[in-house]
Structure formats: C-alpha cells, structure tokens
Design a protein around this motif. Structure first.
Motif, short mmCIF file in Angstrom:
data_model
loop_
_atom_site.label_atom_id
_atom_site.label_comp_id
_atom_site.label_asym_id
_atom_site.label_seq_id
_atom_site.Cartn_x
_atom_site.Cartn_y
_atom_site.Cartn_z
N PHE A 66 0.80 -1.22 0.00
CA PHE A 66 0.00 0.00 0.00
C PHE A 66 0.84 1.27 0.00
O PHE A 66 0.46 2.27 -0.60
N LEU A 67 1.98 1.27 0.68
CA LEU A 67 2.84 2.45 0.69
C LEU A 67 3.97 2.35 -0.32
O LEU A 67 4.75 3.29 -0.48
N HIS A 68 4.08 1.21 -1.00
CA HIS A 68 5.05 0.97 -2.07
C HIS A 68 6.48 1.25 -1.63
O HIS A 68 7.26 1.83 -2.38
N MET A 69 6.81 0.83 -0.45
CA MET A 69 8.17 1.00 0.05
C MET A 69 8.94 -0.28 -0.24
O MET A 69 8.54 -1.36 0.16
N GLY A 70 10.03 -0.14 -0.95
CA GLY A 70 10.83 -1.30 -1.32
C GLY A 70 12.30 -0.99 -1.17
O GLY A 70 12.70 0.04 -0.63
N GLY A 71 13.11 -1.88 -1.66
CA GLY A 71 14.55 -1.73 -1.54
C GLY A 71 15.20 -1.03 -2.72
O GLY A 71 16.41 -0.89 -2.75
N GLY A 72 14.40 -0.60 -3.68
CA GLY A 72 14.97 0.03 -4.87
C GLY A 72 15.56 1.40 -4.59
O GLY A 72 15.23 2.06 -3.60
N SER A 73 16.43 1.83 -5.48
CA SER A 73 17.10 3.13 -5.31
C SER A 73 16.12 4.28 -5.40
O SER A 73 16.34 5.33 -4.81
N GLU A 74 15.01 4.10 -6.14
CA GLU A 74 14.04 5.18 -6.27
C GLU A 74 13.25 5.39 -4.97
O GLU A 74 12.60 6.40 -4.79
N GLN A 75 13.33 4.43 -4.08
CA GLN A 75 12.61 4.52 -2.80
C GLN A 75 13.50 5.00 -1.66
O GLN A 75 13.08 5.02 -0.51
N ARG A 76 14.72 5.38 -1.95
CA ARG A 76 15.69 5.73 -0.90
C ARG A 76 15.17 6.82 0.03
O ARG A 76 15.23 6.69 1.24
N TRP A 77 14.64 7.92 -0.52
CA TRP A 77 14.18 9.02 0.34
C TRP A 77 12.96 8.61 1.16
O TRP A 77 12.82 9.00 2.32
N ASN A 78 12.06 7.83 0.57
CA ASN A 78 10.91 7.34 1.33
C ASN A 78 11.37 6.48 2.50
O ASN A 78 10.85 6.59 3.61
N ASN A 79 12.33 5.62 2.25
CA ASN A 79 12.84 4.75 3.31
C ASN A 79 13.57 5.54 4.39
O ASN A 79 13.42 5.26 5.58
N ILE A 80 14.35 6.54 3.99
CA ILE A 80 15.05 7.37 4.97
C ILE A 80 14.04 8.12 5.84
O ILE A 80 14.18 8.18 7.07
N CYS A 81 13.03 8.69 5.22
CA CYS A 81 11.99 9.40 5.98
C CYS A 81 11.25 8.46 6.92
O CYS A 81 10.94 8.81 8.06
N PHE A 82 10.98 7.25 6.45
CA PHE A 82 10.28 6.28 7.30
C PHE A 82 11.13 5.88 8.50
O PHE A 82 10.64 5.85 9.62
N VAL A 83 12.41 5.60 8.28
CA VAL A 83 13.30 5.23 9.37
C VAL A 83 13.43 6.39 10.36
O VAL A 83 13.40 6.18 11.59
N PHE A 84 13.55 7.62 9.87
CA PHE A 84 13.62 8.78 10.75
C PHE A 84 12.35 8.89 11.59
O PHE A 84 12.41 9.15 12.79
N THR A 85 11.19 8.71 10.96
CA THR A 85 9.93 8.81 11.68
C THR A 85 9.81 7.73 12.74
O THR A 85 9.39 8.01 13.88
N VAL A 86 10.17 6.50 12.41
CA VAL A 86 10.12 5.42 13.39
C VAL A 86 11.07 5.71 14.55
O VAL A 86 10.71 5.52 15.72
N GLY A 87 12.27 6.18 14.24
CA GLY A 87 13.22 6.54 15.30
C GLY A 87 12.70 7.65 16.19
O GLY A 87 12.80 7.59 17.42
#
Length: 110
Positions: A66-87
């Motif tokens: 649903f949030l389309h978060m994956g390991g691809g390079s195009e998802q890098r900023w989404n993943n960084i923002c998600f990790v920051f939010t969880v932290g």
C-alpha cells in the motif's frame, strides 16, 4: 502489463492486482490473529507472541503493497523518511515512559 504505474512526476503506484494481493494478505493476517485469540489454542505468552508476529507481518504487507516501500534506489528518500519517523516516535515514546516513571517514583517518595 507492468506491476507499477508511473505518473508524469515519477511517482510509482501499484497496479490493481498488487492492491488486491495486499488486501487479501491483510485480511488473512487479521483473521489469523482473531482465530488465535478466539480459539485459545495457545498459552497467554504464546498468544501474545503469535499476535506480535502477525502484527509485524501485517505492517510489512502494508508498507510493501500500500505504501510501495521497497529496496529500490528510487525509494531511498521514502525509506530514509520512514526510518527517521520510526526513530523519532520510538524516542518520543521511550522518553515519555521514562519521564512518567521518574515522576511517579519521585511522587511516591514524599
């Protein structure tokens, strides 16, 4: 047919089949969690462990389908923002629990 559709701004969205797979997995995981509790088939600690595991898998399903978060390079900023939010949320919750516990201990000593 491609699994992802890309808009003019470069954002990718899942296909209908991707959303259906995610929905079906979410429903199955929810039914399993209710079944674990309703059948009393596990010990209380086993029930908590099973529900926790099912919840973790449910979160991963939602993040992927649903949030389309994956390991691809195009998802890098989404993943960084998600990790920051969880932290940030973890620090906020742990800090709140620490402050409330410390306050309760100091109030009891008087």
């Amino acid at each position: 047919m491609s699994d992802l559709h890309t808009t003019s701004s470069g954002e990718s969205h899942g296909s209908v089949s991707s959303y259906i797979i995610g929905f079906v997995l979410a429903v199955i995981l929810t039914v399993l969690a209710f079944a674990v509790v309703a059948t009393h088939s596990l010990s209380p600690s086993g029930t908590v462990l099973a529900i926790s595991a099912l919840a973790l898998v449910q979160v991963l399903v939602h993040l992927h389908y649903f949030l389309h978060m994956g390991g691809g390079s195009e998802q890098r900023w989404n993943n960084i923002c998600f990790v920051f939010t969880v932290g940030f949320v973890a620090i906020f919750i742990i800090g709140t629990l620490f402050i409330m516990n410390n306050t309760a201990l100091h109030m009891m000593s008087r």
